[in-house]
Design an enzyme around this catalytic site. Structure first.
Site, PDB file in Angstrom:
ATOM      1  N   GLY A 246     -57.468  24.443 -39.792  1.00  0.00           N
ATOM      2  CA  GLY A 246     -57.375  24.141 -41.210  1.00  0.00           C
ATOM      3  C   GLY A 246     -58.689  24.465 -41.899  1.00  0.00           C
ATOM      4  O   GLY A 246     -59.678  24.815 -41.242  1.00  0.00           O
ATOM      5  N   CYS A 273     -59.986  24.505 -33.405  1.00  0.00           N
ATOM      6  CA  CYS A 273     -60.724  24.783 -34.639  1.00  0.00           C
ATOM      7  C   CYS A 273     -60.990  23.490 -35.427  1.00  0.00           C
ATOM      8  O   CYS A 273     -61.740  22.648 -34.969  1.00  0.00           O
ATOM      9  CB  CYS A 273     -59.979  25.827 -35.458  1.00  0.00           C
ATOM     10  SG  CYS A 273     -61.078  27.033 -36.213  1.00  0.00           S
ATOM     11  N   LEU A 274     -60.389  23.309 -36.596  1.00  0.00           N
ATOM     12  CA  LEU A 274     -60.573  22.052 -37.326  1.00  0.00           C
ATOM     13  C   LEU A 274     -60.123  20.878 -36.469  1.00  0.00           C
ATOM     14  O   LEU A 274     -60.752  19.813 -36.468  1.00  0.00           O
ATOM     15  CB  LEU A 274     -59.802  22.067 -38.648  1.00  0.00           C
ATOM     16  CG  LEU A 274     -59.916  20.799 -39.504  1.00  0.00           C
ATOM     17  CD1 LEU A 274     -61.329  20.611 -40.027  1.00  0.00           C
ATOM     18  CD2 LEU A 274     -58.916  20.818 -40.657  1.00  0.00           C
ATOM     19  N   ASN A 315     -62.487  31.418 -36.449  1.00  0.00           N
ATOM     20  CA  ASN A 315     -62.580  31.325 -37.909  1.00  0.00           C
ATOM     21  C   ASN A 315     -62.981  29.907 -38.279  1.00  0.00           C
ATOM     22  O   ASN A 315     -62.137  29.036 -38.456  1.00  0.00           O
ATOM     23  CB  ASN A 315     -61.243  31.680 -38.568  1.00  0.00           C
ATOM     24  CG  ASN A 315     -61.255  31.397 -40.064  1.00  0.00           C
ATOM     25  OD1 ASN A 315     -62.307  31.314 -40.678  1.00  0.00           O
ATOM     26  ND2 ASN A 315     -60.081  31.235 -40.647  1.00  0.00           N
ATOM     27  N   GLY A 317     -66.486  27.486 -40.180  1.00  0.00           N
ATOM     28  CA  GLY A 317     -67.809  27.430 -40.773  1.00  0.00           C
ATOM     29  C   GLY A 317     -68.569  26.173 -40.424  1.00  0.00           C
ATOM     30  O   GLY A 317     -69.698  25.981 -40.887  1.00  0.00           O
ATOM     31  N   PHE A 318     -67.937  25.281 -39.618  1.00  0.00           N
ATOM     32  CA  PHE A 318     -68.567  24.035 -39.187  1.00  0.00           C
ATOM     33  C   PHE A 318     -68.512  23.961 -37.667  1.00  0.00           C
ATOM     34  O   PHE A 318     -67.694  24.629 -37.032  1.00  0.00           O
ATOM     35  CB  PHE A 318     -67.858  22.828 -39.804  1.00  0.00           C
ATOM     36  CG  PHE A 318     -68.009  22.720 -41.296  1.00  0.00           C
ATOM     37  CD1 PHE A 318     -68.942  21.867 -41.860  1.00  0.00           C
ATOM     38  CD2 PHE A 318     -67.214  23.478 -42.141  1.00  0.00           C
ATOM     39  CE1 PHE A 318     -69.079  21.773 -43.239  1.00  0.00           C
ATOM     40  CE2 PHE A 318     -67.344  23.394 -43.527  1.00  0.00           C
ATOM     41  CZ  PHE A 318     -68.289  22.543 -44.071  1.00  0.00           C
ATOM     42  N   HIS A 357     -59.323  30.139 -31.452  1.00  0.00           N
ATOM     43  CA  HIS A 357     -57.876  30.243 -31.592  1.00  0.00           C
ATOM     44  C   HIS A 357     -57.240  30.869 -30.365  1.00  0.00           C
ATOM     45  O   HIS A 357     -57.119  32.088 -30.268  1.00  0.00           O
ATOM     46  CB  HIS A 357     -57.525  31.077 -32.831  1.00  0.00           C
ATOM     47  CG  HIS A 357     -57.719  30.360 -34.123  1.00  0.00           C
ATOM     48  ND1 HIS A 357     -56.688  29.716 -34.782  1.00  0.00           N
ATOM     49  CD2 HIS A 357     -58.825  30.163 -34.870  1.00  0.00           C
ATOM     50  CE1 HIS A 357     -57.159  29.159 -35.892  1.00  0.00           C
ATOM     51  NE2 HIS A 357     -58.456  29.414 -35.967  1.00  0.00           N
ATOM     52  N   GLU A 359     -54.197  31.002 -29.631  1.00  0.00           N
ATOM     53  CA  GLU A 359     -52.945  31.682 -29.990  1.00  0.00           C
ATOM     54  C   GLU A 359     -53.180  33.072 -30.553  1.00  0.00           C
ATOM     55  O   GLU A 359     -52.245  33.855 -30.743  1.00  0.00           O
ATOM     56  CB  GLU A 359     -52.160  30.831 -31.001  1.00  0.00           C
ATOM     57  CG  GLU A 359     -52.511  31.042 -32.456  1.00  0.00           C
ATOM     58  CD  GLU A 359     -53.892  30.543 -32.879  1.00  0.00           C
ATOM     59  OE1 GLU A 359     -54.333  30.875 -33.989  1.00  0.00           O
ATOM     60  OE2 GLU A 359     -54.526  29.806 -32.096  1.00  0.00           O
TER      61      GLU A 359
END
Length: 382
Positions: A246, A273-274, A315, A317-318, A357, A359
């Site tokens: 996200g 990710c998120l 992907n 940014g944190f 990711h 996937e």
């Protein structure tokens, strides 16, 4: 419809202004208007349609480092969400010809259809070098205001990503059942509903290739909004809970921290990710904003237990702050470009997550084993 060689020449002027005062002048390659967002870059050579439709890019103006984008067109099969969520798109050259047997249209038409602003014809190498040197910056992309000073002032006044809940802009409002698998795989029957593992995916802005993977492995898949409570989630009797990717800053999502903290004690949990950042926060860690983030399909990650190196799609940014990692979490993966944490595991419950990711879509398939790892956890007796 194939664009003519004169399309870019006669396209309206577009400008991209950064908060540091830099202005790039090019031609419009999509819809007209004006948008603001955080200017970032992606190093992938292909997969631009998947990038455009990844909800994790909400609030961002994405620059492609590969010089020619759009050469194989677009199609409905490769989308990762119902529509693009990013603010704007930046390319060196927008291909005038879409040549591929799967193509159903051109990139420019697709951007215009979905009201996405894009700029072509600028020096993307110089832009990316500036971002790498100074960090991701707020920017404004416009075809209507072409005054440099005005655009720079707007960029400086635009909101950043820190402290904002971007998830609310891209997640679904209701729950749904997912029934689409992966075309290239032999589908495993999901069963009659009683014996098949039941994956509940918490959607914070989820790419569609994730539930495709779960369904293709024979699971029943239910998608719930990321704002769901632990009680609401457990009412669906999940065999396992997945925390999706996200956009934006994970720290303001206090509702998710609380919910995940309750779930890890009750059911297998897997995040990417998120979702990785949220699992870490729920266990007591902290996160920080990376200088320019990790975005591309060529990012090396090492699995610490085996020493194996995976090439991954990323992907974000944190990242999770290593010094804040609580004793209950152990590091399982590292990003080999900057040594940041790329995966963690809960020592007591087995909940795990990765900062990339597996996937893909687009990208390499090195990390598919993580889905099998989660599958085994769900099959274990309670």
């Amino acid at each position: 419809m194939t664009p003519s060689n004169n399309d870019l020449v006669h396209a309206p002027v577009a400008k991209l202004a950064l908060e540091d005062g830099t202005v790039y002048t090019g031609k419009s390659a999509g819809a007209g208007g004006e948008v603001s967002g955080e200017v970032v870059f992606n190093t992938a050579m292909t997969g631009y349609q998947e990038i455009l439709t990844d909800p994790s890019y909400c609030g961002q103006i994405v620059t492609m480092t590969y010089p020619e984008i759009g050469n194989y067109g677009v199609n409905e099969a490769d989308i990762e969400h119902q529509k693009p969520a990013l603010s704007g798109f930046v390319v060196r050259e927008s291909s005038r010809i879409a040549s591929n047997f799967r193509s159903e249209g051109g990139l420019g038409e697709y951007l215009t259809k979905h009201n996405i602003l894009a700029i072509a014809g600028i020096d993307t190498r110089a832009l990316v070098r500036r971002i790498r040197t100074q960090g991701a910056m707020r920017g404004v992309l416009s075809t209507v205001d072409l005054d440099d000073a005005s655009l720079v002032a707007k960029a400086q006044a635009s909101p950043g990503l820190i402290g904002r809940d971007m998830v609310q802009e891209v997640m679904p409002s209701q729950h749904s059942v997912w029934e689409q698998g992966l075309d290239e795989w032999t589908q495993v029957p999901a069963g009659d509903g009683s014996d098949a593992p039941h994956v509940v995916c918490l959607d914070f802005g989820m790419k569609w290739n994730i539930p495709r993977h779960f369904h293709a492995r024979g699971n029943r898949v239910t998608i719930l909004p990321g704002t769901s409570t632990a009680e609401e989630i457990m009412q669906h009797a999940p065999s396992g809970v997945f925390l999706s990717n996200g956009p934006g800053d994970p720290e303001p999502l206090q509702y998710a921290h609380k919910m995940i903290g309750e779930l890890v004690e009750q059911v297998p949990v897997f995040g990417i990710c998120l979702g990785h950042q949220l699992l870490s926060l729920a266990c007591g860690a902290k996160t920080f904003k990376l200088k320019f983030g990790h975005r591309g399909v060529n990012q090396p990650v090492q699995e610490l237990a085996t020493g194996k190196v995976e090439i991954t799609t990323q992907n974000h940014g944190f990242a999770v702050e290593e010094s804040s990692l609580p004793d209950c979490l152990e590091i399982t993966h590292r990003n080999l470009n900057d040594d940041t944490i790329a995966g963690v595991r809960h020592k007591a419950t087995g909940a795990f997550s990765v900062q990339y990711h597996p996937e893909a879509a687009s990208g390499p398939h090195d990390s598919h084993y993580l889905f099998e790892q989660f599958q085994k956890q769900m099959r274990q007796p309670a």
